[in-house]
Design a protein around this motif. Structure first.
Motif, PDB file in Angstrom:
ATOM      1  N   THR A 139      -8.877  10.587  -4.061  1.00  0.00           N
ATOM      2  CA  THR A 139      -7.898  11.022  -3.066  1.00  0.00           C
ATOM      3  C   THR A 139      -7.038   9.848  -2.620  1.00  0.00           C
ATOM      4  N   MET A 140      -5.735  10.082  -2.552  1.00  0.00           N
ATOM      5  CA  MET A 140      -4.801   9.057  -2.093  1.00  0.00           C
ATOM      6  C   MET A 140      -3.675   9.728  -1.320  1.00  0.00           C
ATOM      7  N   ALA A 141      -2.899   8.934  -0.604  1.00  0.00           N
ATOM      8  CA  ALA A 141      -1.762   9.455   0.146  1.00  0.00           C
ATOM      9  C   ALA A 141      -0.688   9.942  -0.820  1.00  0.00           C
ATOM     10  N   LYS A 195      -0.582  15.663   3.249  1.00  0.00           N
ATOM     11  CA  LYS A 195      -0.390  14.218   3.230  1.00  0.00           C
ATOM     12  C   LYS A 195      -1.228  13.523   2.168  1.00  0.00           C
ATOM     13  N   TYR A 196      -2.212  14.215   1.621  1.00  0.00           N
ATOM     14  CA  TYR A 196      -3.091  13.592   0.636  1.00  0.00           C
ATOM     15  C   TYR A 196      -3.138  14.433  -0.630  1.00  0.00           C
ATOM     16  N   GLY A 250       6.078  12.871   0.297  1.00  0.00           N
ATOM     17  CA  GLY A 250       5.238  12.434   1.400  1.00  0.00           C
ATOM     18  C   GLY A 250       5.918  12.532   2.749  1.00  0.00           C
ATOM     19  N   GLN A 251       7.263  12.409   2.775  1.00  0.00           N
ATOM     20  CA  GLN A 251       8.011  12.465   4.033  1.00  0.00           C
ATOM     21  C   GLN A 251       8.925  13.683   4.078  1.00  0.00           C
ATOM     22  N   GLN A 265       0.817  -1.201   0.000  1.00  0.00           N
ATOM     23  CA  GLN A 265       0.000   0.000   0.000  1.00  0.00           C
ATOM     24  C   GLN A 265       0.856   1.259   0.000  1.00  0.00           C
ATOM     25  N   ALA A 266       2.088   1.177   0.553  1.00  0.00           N
ATOM     26  CA  ALA A 266       2.953   2.350   0.653  1.00  0.00           C
ATOM     27  C   ALA A 266       3.831   2.534  -0.579  1.00  0.00           C
ATOM     28  N   GLU A 290       2.378  10.023  -0.371  1.00  0.00           N
ATOM     29  CA  GLU A 290       3.526   9.119  -0.313  1.00  0.00           C
ATOM     30  C   GLU A 290       3.431   8.009  -1.348  1.00  0.00           C
ATOM     31  N   ARG A 291       2.221   7.668  -1.779  1.00  0.00           N
ATOM     32  CA  ARG A 291       2.068   6.646  -2.817  1.00  0.00           C
ATOM     33  C   ARG A 291       2.560   7.143  -4.170  1.00  0.00           C
ATOM     34  N   SER A 336       7.568   9.150  -2.301  1.00  0.00           N
ATOM     35  CA  SER A 336       7.953   9.018  -0.900  1.00  0.00           C
ATOM     36  C   SER A 336       8.707  10.247  -0.418  1.00  0.00           C
TER      37      SER A 336
END
Length: 501
Positions: free
Chosen positions: A80-82, A168-169, A91-92, A22-23, A84-85, A88
């Motif tokens: 909508t998704m993270a 984050k999204y 996302g970080q 998932q990540a 980080e997907r 990375s």
């Protein structure tokens, strides 16, 4: 690029938990697809050892497999998704950088400060020449500004706004290029939202927005525009080109495409009936050829069908849609009669300003997806300026002849007033302001002379070859082909060398 892609396969054989899958980023999911792994293997692994020995047909066949997989993954990226997907690193961002990170500046549209500041503060060419020599810093209404020639945001105190973190999204829109809405948190304690759009050159959109900004400045110096509120009526947004194929577009809060607002009042059968009535007059392919609209016949039909025929097709389609669909949606946004009058006034002046400004820059492709409406205020916001400077008339197979969009749904919002009675004086005032500042606009357009867009320059060479080929081909229609090719070549040259007369 090939090595970067193959590096994503380095841990493909490692066992992966559900949480790990998932990540994974979009690039990792693409590289770890079974079909892509097989293609990479046939290319010779991470080094690509077999690429040099591969013929063109084999390479294209394998590349088509990768394109198919990429298209499949693109189709899955919606909603909508993270963040980080997708990346990375983004996302970080805050966690990885820490206190030792190099600050990233908040992107901002490059502002033509010298010319635009003149348009806002001066009304004569003499003052303009003086202002060009001295320069100025132009402030924006949001409490931030850009330094002369800069492309980053600064606060009122003059310090640059840095990126603190990314939201984050991310939201992916379901249009062709899959644009993505991201949120950036700045050191000015504000949220800055951008739409990241790839696959297109954003420089043209940037320049149109810059011209619109200058036009608003000219309107601020015109008594007729100020008395009608037109100097604040043209809604603009930041456009920041990141590369020739990627750009960031400022997100206008609270907007919705005009087409979506209209269809929200219709049932699915009504939408299907309207679409069927619209296309029934268009030429179709035979069933043996798969059916559907015959685009080549359609391109020829527009010049042979009578006006009455086309008007009848339009009226049949309109008969399935309520005359007040857009008006109904906007009226529901108003809590009382006074709010409705205010909303309708804002709608009127923004429609007039955007129509007049679009006419001046030869803006085309004004379908209902390229006109946004701020639902709380009724303001009309034009977007997507890919067809400008008359290309929708001169370059498309079916020429777009209307100077701006004023169809039934747009007109009926203004009822009981007559559309011409409300829009004509406002648009005349806007055009008069542009006429007073034609020297300013001509100076702005010098950008197109100094750095014409790549696609404009690329048109001239192929069209010149087409003209020579038509002349050498001979035949009964060679003269007509040659004339058409020469005309198109002249149009391309005209765009490259265009200066406001």
């Amino acid at each position: 690029m090939y090595r970067q892609l193959s590096n994503c396969l380095s841990d493909a054989g490692a066992p992966r938990s559900r949480r790990t899958r998932q990540a994974e980023t979009a690039n990792q999911r693409f590289a770890k697809d079974k079909e892509v792994s097989q293609v990479i293997s046939k290319f010779g692994g991470p080094s690509g050892a077999q690429l040099a020995n591969m013929n063109t047909a084999s390479f294209r066949q394998l590349w088509a497999v990768m394109v198919k997989v990429a298209s499949k993954l693109d189709a899955e990226q919606s909603g909508t998704m993270a963040l980080e997907r997708l990346s990375s690193w983004f996302g970080q961002f805050a966690d990885l950088q820490g206190n030792s990170r190099v600050p990233l500046l908040m992107p901002k549209m490059l502002f033509m400060s010298n010319i635009a500041a003149f348009a806002l503060e001066h009304a004569t060419m003499t003052a303009f020449n003086t202002h060009r020599a001295t320069g100025a810093t132009a402030s924006s209404s949001s409490g931030s500004s850009t330094l002369p020639g800069s492309s980053y945001l600064v606060t009122d105190s003059g310090s640059a706004v840095c990126i603190h973190d990314f939201g984050k999204y991310v939201t992916t829109f379901a249009s062709k290029q899959k644009p993505k809405l991201i949120t950036i948190y700045g050191s000015d304690f504000r949220e800055h939202k951008f739409v990241v759009k790839g696959g297109e050159d954003a420089r043209l959109d940037e320049r149109i927005e810059q011209i619109f900004t200058v036009m608003s400045g000219l309107a601020a110096q015109h008594t007729g525009c100020v008395s009608r509120g037109l100097h604040k009526a043209l809604v603009t947004y930041d456009v920041v080109p990141a590369s020739p194929r990627l750009g960031l577009l400022g997100f206008v809060e609270g907007t919705a495409p005009m087409g979506n607002l209209i269809t929200s009042t219709l049932s699915n059968p009504a939408q299907e009936a309207a679409h069927k009535a619209y296309i029934q007059g268009l030429p179709h392919k035979p069933a043996s050829a798969g059916g559907g609209i015959d685009m080549k016949s359609y391109e020829r039909a527009w010049s042979t069908k009578t006006d009455d025929f086309m008007v009848n097709c339009l009226k049949k389609a309109e008969s399935h849609i309520p005359w007040d669909a857009l008006r109904h949606v906007l009226r529901r946004r108003a809590v009382n009669p006074e709010a409705w009058l205010s909303l309708r006034h804002t709608y009127t002046i923004t429609l007039a300003a955007s129509s007049a400004a679009g006419y001046l820059v030869g803006l085309g492709d004004r379908h209902l997806g390229n006109l946004l409406v701020v639902e709380g205020t009724g303001a009309v916001v034009p977007i997507d300026f890919g067809y400008s400077f008359g290309t929708a008339v001169l370059a498309l197979p079916v020429a777009e002849l209307p100077p701006f969009r004023l169809t039934r749904q747009l007109r009926n919002v203004l009822l009981p007033h007559d559309a011409a009675g409300l829009l004509q004086p406002a648009m005349a005032a806007w055009l008069d302001a542009a006429l007073d500042g034609q020297q300013v606009l001509a100076s702005i357009l010098q950008v197109f002379l100094a750095e014409p867009l790549g696609e404009w320059q690329r048109e001239t060479g192929p069209l010149a070859q087409l003209a020579m080929a038509a002349a050498a081909a001979g035949g009964d229609d060679s003269g007509e082909q040659q004339a058409a090719a020469v005309q198109q070549m002249n149009v391309a040259n005209l765009k490259v060398n265009q200066v406001l007369q």
